[in-house]
Design a protein around this motif. Structure first.
Motif, mmCIF file in Angstrom:
data_model
loop_
_atom_site.group_PDB
_atom_site.id
_atom_site.type_symbol
_atom_site.label_atom_id
_atom_site.label_comp_id
_atom_site.label_asym_id
_atom_site.label_seq_id
_atom_site.Cartn_x
_atom_site.Cartn_y
_atom_site.Cartn_z
ATOM 1 N N PRO A 213 0.739 -1.281 -0.102
ATOM 2 C CA PRO A 213 -0.119 -0.010 0.023
ATOM 3 C C PRO A 213 0.773 1.352 -0.059
ATOM 4 C CG PRO A 213 -0.974 -1.628 1.726
ATOM 5 C CD PRO A 213 0.526 -2.022 1.223
ATOM 6 N N LEU A 214 0.399 2.068 -1.040
ATOM 7 C CA LEU A 214 1.181 3.540 -0.923
ATOM 8 C C LEU A 214 0.175 4.644 -0.782
ATOM 9 C CD1 LEU A 214 3.531 2.932 -4.329
ATOM 10 C CD2 LEU A 214 4.198 2.646 -1.652
ATOM 11 N N ARG A 215 0.602 5.770 -0.073
ATOM 12 C CA ARG A 215 -0.318 6.898 -0.106
ATOM 13 C C ARG A 215 0.364 8.194 -0.840
ATOM 14 N NH1 ARG A 215 -3.146 9.068 5.427
ATOM 15 N NH2 ARG A 215 -4.195 7.256 4.720
ATOM 16 N N PHE A 216 -0.316 8.737 -1.752
ATOM 17 C CA PHE A 216 0.406 9.730 -2.171
ATOM 18 C C PHE A 216 0.675 11.056 -1.558
ATOM 19 C CE2 PHE A 216 -2.207 7.882 -6.151
ATOM 20 C CZ PHE A 216 -1.054 7.591 -6.788
ATOM 21 N N PRO A 217 1.474 11.772 -1.649
ATOM 22 C CA PRO A 217 1.752 12.792 -0.496
ATOM 23 C C PRO A 217 1.087 14.172 -0.836
ATOM 24 C CG PRO A 217 3.256 12.960 -2.273
ATOM 25 C CD PRO A 217 2.535 11.852 -2.681
ATOM 26 N N GLY A 218 1.060 14.839 0.379
ATOM 27 C CA GLY A 218 0.293 16.001 0.410
ATOM 28 C C GLY A 218 -1.316 16.161 0.492
ATOM 29 N N LYS A 219 -1.710 17.149 0.238
ATOM 30 C CA LYS A 219 -3.277 17.431 0.556
ATOM 31 C C LYS A 219 -4.073 16.484 -0.415
ATOM 32 C CE LYS A 219 -6.975 20.578 0.083
ATOM 33 N NZ LYS A 219 -7.433 22.034 -0.423
ATOM 34 N N ALA A 220 -3.576 16.372 -1.598
ATOM 35 C CA ALA A 220 -4.200 15.680 -2.900
ATOM 36 C C ALA A 220 -4.098 13.924 -2.188
ATOM 37 C CB ALA A 220 -3.644 15.660 -4.128
ATOM 38 N N GLY A 221 -3.098 13.608 -1.610
ATOM 39 C CA GLY A 221 -2.751 12.419 -1.390
ATOM 40 C C GLY A 221 -3.799 11.950 -0.171
ATOM 41 N N ARG A 222 -4.030 12.940 0.832
ATOM 42 C CA ARG A 222 -5.052 12.763 1.836
ATOM 43 C C ARG A 222 -6.529 13.002 1.290
ATOM 44 N NH1 ARG A 222 -1.722 16.597 4.100
ATOM 45 N NH2 ARG A 222 -3.034 18.167 4.047
ATOM 46 N N GLU A 223 -6.489 13.451 0.210
ATOM 47 C CA GLU A 223 -8.056 13.497 -0.228
ATOM 48 C C GLU A 223 -8.341 12.291 -0.973
ATOM 49 O OE1 GLU A 223 -8.583 18.349 -1.443
ATOM 50 O OE2 GLU A 223 -7.794 16.883 -2.634
ATOM 51 N N GLN A 224 -7.432 11.667 -1.735
ATOM 52 C CA GLN A 224 -7.637 10.483 -2.552
ATOM 53 C C GLN A 224 -7.838 9.126 -1.508
ATOM 54 O OE1 GLN A 224 -5.213 10.058 -6.208
ATOM 55 N NE2 GLN A 224 -4.195 11.886 -5.272
#
Length: 256
Positions: A213-224
């Protein structure tokens, strides 16, 4: 039912082939717009000839890049070329496949798709737009394209949908009147995390691989990761759940 001549931009890709099949199933004639058929959306080569006699264009063309600037340049150029050729050929309807949340999630590729919508809506040919959530097929693509024993799997909360159902809806929209800025949304019947879908692909196929599992960084990552990609408001819900799709021939197909 009136038989239409439907030109499919990107008709040799995964979703494009499904759109062509859906058009034939609905009794329409389908013409593929792709480099392999002598049509280049970026230079405009072959467009005039390919669109002769076409009633509608369904644009599902894509590029293999998530870079915002590159994606924006591709979609803007291809869309402007298509619309200009369609206006010259007398095509009366331009249908675009877009993505749910392109107006909310600030990542480069989504912003490029949103720009494509704006270019089309401002163009000379009446437009319809279908925004779909992530396809079930994405989990298969990630698994098949990964190198080595590990499969990178983004932790995205989404409501994924069968690409075949989206293709059929695109053809249905193409056969109707242009909807302009009344944008339709389509999603699957379940909220699921993309990394879990990848795990199910690995398990179902009996692969000796591990989903990471990977999470994209930053605000956009949290939103996704937390539902930013889920549809809001009115949405058409597909009928096929993921487990049923995964056990079907589509779920066993190899990613292109």
């Amino acid at each position: 039912m009136t038989q239409l001549r439907i030109a499919v931009a990107g008709g040799t890709g995964w979703i494009g082939r499904l759109v062509v099949a859906a058009a034939h199933d609905a009794g329409h004639d389908a013409v593929v717009l792709a480099r392999s058929t002598g049509v280049d959306l970026i230079t405009g080569r072959g467009l005039a000839e390919a669109l002769r006699g076409a009633d509608v264009v369904i644009d599902v063309a894509n590029l293999n890049s998530n870079r915002g600037a590159k994606a924006t340049a591709f979609f803007e150029t291809a869309t402007r070329n298509l619309l200009a050729a369609e206006a010259e050929a007398g095509v009366g309807h331009h249908v675009i496949l877009s993505i749910v949340a392109v107006d909310r999630v600030a990542v480069g590729y989504y912003e490029a798709k949103r720009h494509q919508e704006e270019v089309a809506l401002a163009g000379p040919v009446p437009v319809s737009i279908l925004r779909a959530t992530q396809f079930f097929e994405f989990a298969v693509q990630m698994t098949d394209h990964a190198v080595g024993p590990f499969v990178p799997a983004p932790r995205l909360l989404t409501q994924p949908v069968s690409a075949r159902e989206v293709a059929a809806e695109l053809v249905r929209i193409a056969a109707g009147p242009p909807q302009g800025d009344k944008i339709e949304q389509m999603a699957g019947p379940e909220e699921l995390r993309l990394d879990k879908l990848v795990r199910q692909v690995i398990k179902t196929r009996g692969l000796r691989r591990i989903a990471v599992p990977l999470r994209f960084p930053g605000k956009a990552g949290r939103e996704q990761a937390n539902g930013g990609l889920l549809p809001r408001g009115e949405v058409l819900i597909g009928k096929i759940p993921y487990a049923e799709w995964l056990s079907s021939p589509d779920g066993h197909a190899t990613a292109p």
